[in-house]
Scaffold this motif. Structure first.
Motif, PDB file in Angstrom:
ATOM      1  N   GLU A  58      -5.840  48.144 -39.036  1.00 41.48           N
ATOM      2  CA  GLU A  58      -4.913  49.247 -39.318  1.00 41.48           C
ATOM      3  C   GLU A  58      -4.845  49.552 -40.808  1.00 41.48           C
ATOM      4  O   GLU A  58      -4.788  50.718 -41.204  1.00 41.48           O
ATOM      5  CB  GLU A  58      -3.524  48.937 -38.766  1.00 41.48           C
ATOM      6  N   LEU A  59      -4.860  48.521 -41.653  1.00 40.53           N
ATOM      7  CA  LEU A  59      -4.814  48.750 -43.098  1.00 40.53           C
ATOM      8  C   LEU A  59      -6.063  49.482 -43.582  1.00 40.53           C
ATOM      9  O   LEU A  59      -5.978  50.384 -44.423  1.00 40.53           O
ATOM     10  CB  LEU A  59      -4.638  47.430 -43.848  1.00 40.53           C
ATOM     11  N   ILE A  60      -7.213  49.114 -43.054  1.00 43.89           N
ATOM     12  CA  ILE A  60      -8.460  49.797 -43.437  1.00 43.89           C
ATOM     13  C   ILE A  60      -8.441  51.238 -42.934  1.00 43.89           C
ATOM     14  O   ILE A  60      -8.824  52.165 -43.658  1.00 43.89           O
ATOM     15  CB  ILE A  60      -9.689  49.021 -42.912  1.00 43.89           C
ATOM     16  N   LEU A 114       2.721  49.524 -35.846  1.00 47.85           N
ATOM     17  CA  LEU A 114       2.029  48.421 -35.191  1.00 47.85           C
ATOM     18  C   LEU A 114       2.009  47.185 -36.086  1.00 47.85           C
ATOM     19  O   LEU A 114       2.288  46.067 -35.635  1.00 47.85           O
ATOM     20  CB  LEU A 114       0.608  48.868 -34.844  1.00 47.85           C
ATOM     21  N   ILE A 115       1.715  47.383 -37.366  1.00 51.09           N
ATOM     22  CA  ILE A 115       1.718  46.265 -38.310  1.00 51.09           C
ATOM     23  C   ILE A 115       3.110  45.638 -38.371  1.00 51.09           C
ATOM     24  O   ILE A 115       3.255  44.418 -38.337  1.00 51.09           O
ATOM     25  CB  ILE A 115       1.251  46.728 -39.706  1.00 51.09           C
ATOM     26  N   VAL A 118       3.632  43.310 -35.354  1.00 46.36           N
ATOM     27  CA  VAL A 118       2.880  42.056 -35.205  1.00 46.36           C
ATOM     28  C   VAL A 118       2.986  41.132 -36.412  1.00 46.36           C
ATOM     29  O   VAL A 118       2.727  39.937 -36.295  1.00 46.36           O
ATOM     30  CB  VAL A 118       1.390  42.299 -34.865  1.00 46.36           C
ATOM     31  N   ALA A 119       3.365  41.674 -37.576  1.00 44.34           N
ATOM     32  CA  ALA A 119       3.461  40.850 -38.782  1.00 44.34           C
ATOM     33  C   ALA A 119       4.895  40.350 -38.956  1.00 44.34           C
ATOM     34  O   ALA A 119       5.843  40.939 -38.440  1.00 44.34           O
ATOM     35  CB  ALA A 119       3.047  41.660 -40.012  1.00 44.34           C
ATOM     36  N   ASP A 120       5.043  39.269 -39.679  1.00 39.01           N
ATOM     37  CA  ASP A 120       6.372  38.747 -39.972  1.00 39.01           C
ATOM     38  C   ASP A 120       7.052  39.563 -41.072  1.00 39.01           C
ATOM     39  O   ASP A 120       8.275  39.642 -41.114  1.00 39.01           O
ATOM     40  CB  ASP A 120       6.289  37.263 -40.337  1.00 39.01           C
ATOM     41  N   ARG A 121       6.253  40.149 -41.948  1.00 37.65           N
ATOM     42  CA  ARG A 121       6.757  41.109 -42.925  1.00 37.65           C
ATOM     43  C   ARG A 121       5.573  41.840 -43.530  1.00 37.65           C
ATOM     44  O   ARG A 121       4.437  41.368 -43.469  1.00 37.65           O
ATOM     45  CB  ARG A 121       7.632  40.462 -43.988  1.00 37.65           C
ATOM     46  N   GLU A 141       2.189  39.850 -43.958  1.00 30.30           N
ATOM     47  CA  GLU A 141       2.194  38.386 -43.913  1.00 30.30           C
ATOM     48  C   GLU A 141       2.425  37.895 -42.503  1.00 30.30           C
ATOM     49  O   GLU A 141       3.225  38.469 -41.741  1.00 30.30           O
ATOM     50  CB  GLU A 141       3.281  37.814 -44.835  1.00 30.30           C
ATOM     51  N   LEU A 142       1.731  36.826 -42.178  1.00 32.30           N
ATOM     52  CA  LEU A 142       1.860  36.141 -40.899  1.00 32.30           C
ATOM     53  C   LEU A 142       2.273  34.707 -41.185  1.00 32.30           C
ATOM     54  O   LEU A 142       1.680  34.061 -42.062  1.00 32.30           O
ATOM     55  CB  LEU A 142       0.534  36.156 -40.138  1.00 32.30           C
ATOM     56  N   CYS A 143       3.257  34.224 -40.486  1.00 33.29           N
ATOM     57  CA  CYS A 143       3.706  32.845 -40.655  1.00 33.29           C
ATOM     58  C   CYS A 143       2.871  31.935 -39.784  1.00 33.29           C
ATOM     59  O   CYS A 143       2.484  32.281 -38.667  1.00 33.29           O
ATOM     60  CB  CYS A 143       5.181  32.696 -40.281  1.00 33.29           C
TER      61      CYS A 143
END
Length: 148
Positions: A58-60, A114-115, A118-121, A141-143
């Motif tokens: 998604e970032l790309i 979406l990010i 699914v991401a923690d932040r 970031e993912l924990c």
């Protein structure tokens, strides 16, 4: 001569980070997914790979759609022992990411939503000094399991 009951443990210096420059185009997503999965495997964090691949895709896509940069820098880092950060750096600091409000029929506009799911932040850091901003990094970031 005294003996040690427990051998000394070396502490890691700094926070490991991997980065590489790629063309700013949608086809970079495949290479980005492989790179992220490989780095996470090296760090024995395979359980984060599916989410990290989704985030980097998604970032790309966002960078290739919303900037005119010829290149982007993909970054995978460990800001702490319990977090992994994946990000994309582009040279258009004036184009900041915003959460979209896509209608049901829309074919795009959901990447950051979406990010966020699914991401923690996630966030965006500007790079440069004062009025001389030269780039921005959009990251998530993912924990790790121990910090979830």
């Amino acid at each position: 001569m005294p003996s040690l009951m427990k051998p000394p443990q070396a502490e890691p210096a700094g926070h490991p980070t991997y980065s590489e420059i790629f063309p700013c185009e949608p086809s970079t997503a495949e290479t980005g997914r492989r790179l992220v999965r490989g780095v996470l495997a090296m760090w024995q964090l395979d359980d984060l790979a599916d989410r990290a691949e989704l985030v980097i895709t998604e970032l790309i896509a966002n960078a290739s759609r919303h900037t005119t940069c010829p290149e982007i820098r993909l970054v995978v880092g460990r800001p702490s022992a319990t977090r992994v950060r994946v990000g994309i750096v582009d040279e258009e600091p004036g184009r900041l990411p915003t959460l979209g409000h896509a209608d049901v029929e829309d074919e795009s506009g959901r990447g950051l939503l979406l990010i966020s799911a699914v991401a923690d932040r996630w966030g965006c850091d500007l790079q440069g000094v004062g009025r001389c901003l030269r780039a921005k990094e959009v990251w998530a970031e993912l924990c790790t399991e121990g910090d979830a």
